[in-house]
Enzyme design. Sequence first.
Site, PDB file in Angstrom:
ATOM      1  N   TYR A  59      -4.225   3.995   8.075  1.00 25.02           N
ATOM      2  CA  TYR A  59      -5.554   3.410   8.300  1.00 25.02           C
ATOM      3  C   TYR A  59      -6.108   3.727   9.685  1.00 25.02           C
ATOM      4  CZ  TYR A  59      -3.351   1.037   4.476  1.00 25.02           C
ATOM      5  OH  TYR A  59      -2.662   0.778   3.348  1.00 25.02           O
ATOM      6  N   LYS A  71       0.232   3.345  -2.958  1.00 20.31           N
ATOM      7  CA  LYS A  71      -0.941   4.224  -3.088  1.00 20.31           C
ATOM      8  C   LYS A  71      -0.547   5.705  -3.064  1.00 20.31           C
ATOM      9  CE  LYS A  71      -3.899   0.722  -0.949  1.00 20.31           C
ATOM     10  NZ  LYS A  71      -4.555   0.272   0.282  1.00 20.31           N
ATOM     11  N   VAL A  92       1.357  -3.594   3.880  1.00 20.82           N
ATOM     12  CA  VAL A  92       1.402  -4.872   4.609  1.00 20.82           C
ATOM     13  C   VAL A  92       2.664  -5.683   4.322  1.00 20.82           C
ATOM     14  CG1 VAL A  92      -1.071  -5.159   5.047  1.00 20.82           C
ATOM     15  CG2 VAL A  92      -0.093  -6.027   2.915  1.00 20.82           C
ATOM     16  N   SER A 134       0.798  -1.231   0.000  1.00 18.28           N
ATOM     17  CA  SER A 134       0.000   0.000   0.000  1.00 18.28           C
ATOM     18  C   SER A 134       0.827   1.277   0.000  1.00 18.28           C
ATOM     19  CB  SER A 134      -0.948   0.016   1.197  1.00 18.28           C
ATOM     20  OG  SER A 134      -2.011  -0.851   0.943  1.00 18.28           O
ATOM     21  N   TYR A 147      -4.372  -2.330  -9.931  1.00 16.57           N
ATOM     22  CA  TYR A 147      -4.210  -2.253  -8.477  1.00 16.57           C
ATOM     23  C   TYR A 147      -3.327  -3.394  -7.950  1.00 16.57           C
ATOM     24  CZ  TYR A 147      -5.194  -2.433  -3.527  1.00 16.57           C
ATOM     25  OH  TYR A 147      -5.044  -2.493  -2.162  1.00 16.57           O
TER      26      TYR A 147
END
Length: 304
Positions: free
Chosen positions: A240, A68, A258, A65, A188
């Site tokens: 998050y 992103k 992760v 991530s 993605y």
Amino acid sequence: MDLQLILDQINSELRPLLGTSGGKVASYIPALARVSPLQFGIALRTCEGEVAQAGDSAVPFSIQSMSKMFSLTLAIRSLDEALWDRIGREPSGSPFNSLVQLETERGIPRNPFINAGAIAVADRLVSLGDANVELLALLGRLCGEPIRIDAEVAQSEADTGFRNTALANFMKGFGTLDNDVATVLDVYFQQCAIAMTCEQVACAAGYLCRDGRHPLAGVPVLSSAQTRRVNALMLTCGTYDAAGEFAFRIGLPCKSGVGGGIVAVVPDRLTLCVWSPALDATGNSLLGRQALELFVAKTGLSVF
Ligand code: GLN
């Protein structure tokens, strides 16, 4: 301030904790499940180009991530304000792969860093051209060397991406995605499978501490206003449902993945990347978080 000495101290303080921290490596795909948790790397690069690193800082890992942040950069660069028509900017307070808020918020993801938001960003990038070619080209320019996708990780992401597929289909049902769901998910899954080292991530993110200007990229990567926005989103949403805790304990814009990496930005000073694969319950690197806390305690560098 002797930054190399500080990274060496952090490495020697945390290395003995490897294997005893209680965290777990991501196990949803074999390629991540077999990564040894006994690794810790840290690297930084200042605005002036000074570098420092310690531990396993040259070992490639799955950026997951953290990608992103770079895909958001590409999308903001092309679309600017129009990007926010169908993507929110609020912390979610929910796990990164949660579906719950999409229902009440009519298919609009809370922010670009939860999975739903990143899939919506991927949709915009698909509309603009060859999304992953652009992303790898950007990373290559920012690192000054080629960056690659780990094909095994990408395939496993696709084979096990049931929740992401659900998120994409749900958003498609609400009209949030313009493109074919399979095409968007392919982009993605591939971006999650990019492999980089701490040293490369710290270098690539350099534009975020220099008002959008990167020393290797040639032209500005983002405008200074766009850079402020990416940093604000990292601070409020980049880790998050632990974003409040990260702001409280560290106080820097951060983006985690992760794979166990976390990148942090000290505006006008430096970018820092830590990596240690064992994760806490929120999917953030346990020792990575501790390393950032130690770094801020030792240097006093924080936005607060
Ligand atoms: N590939 C992971 C997913 O899509 C990335 C999640 C993360 O790094 N937080 O769920």
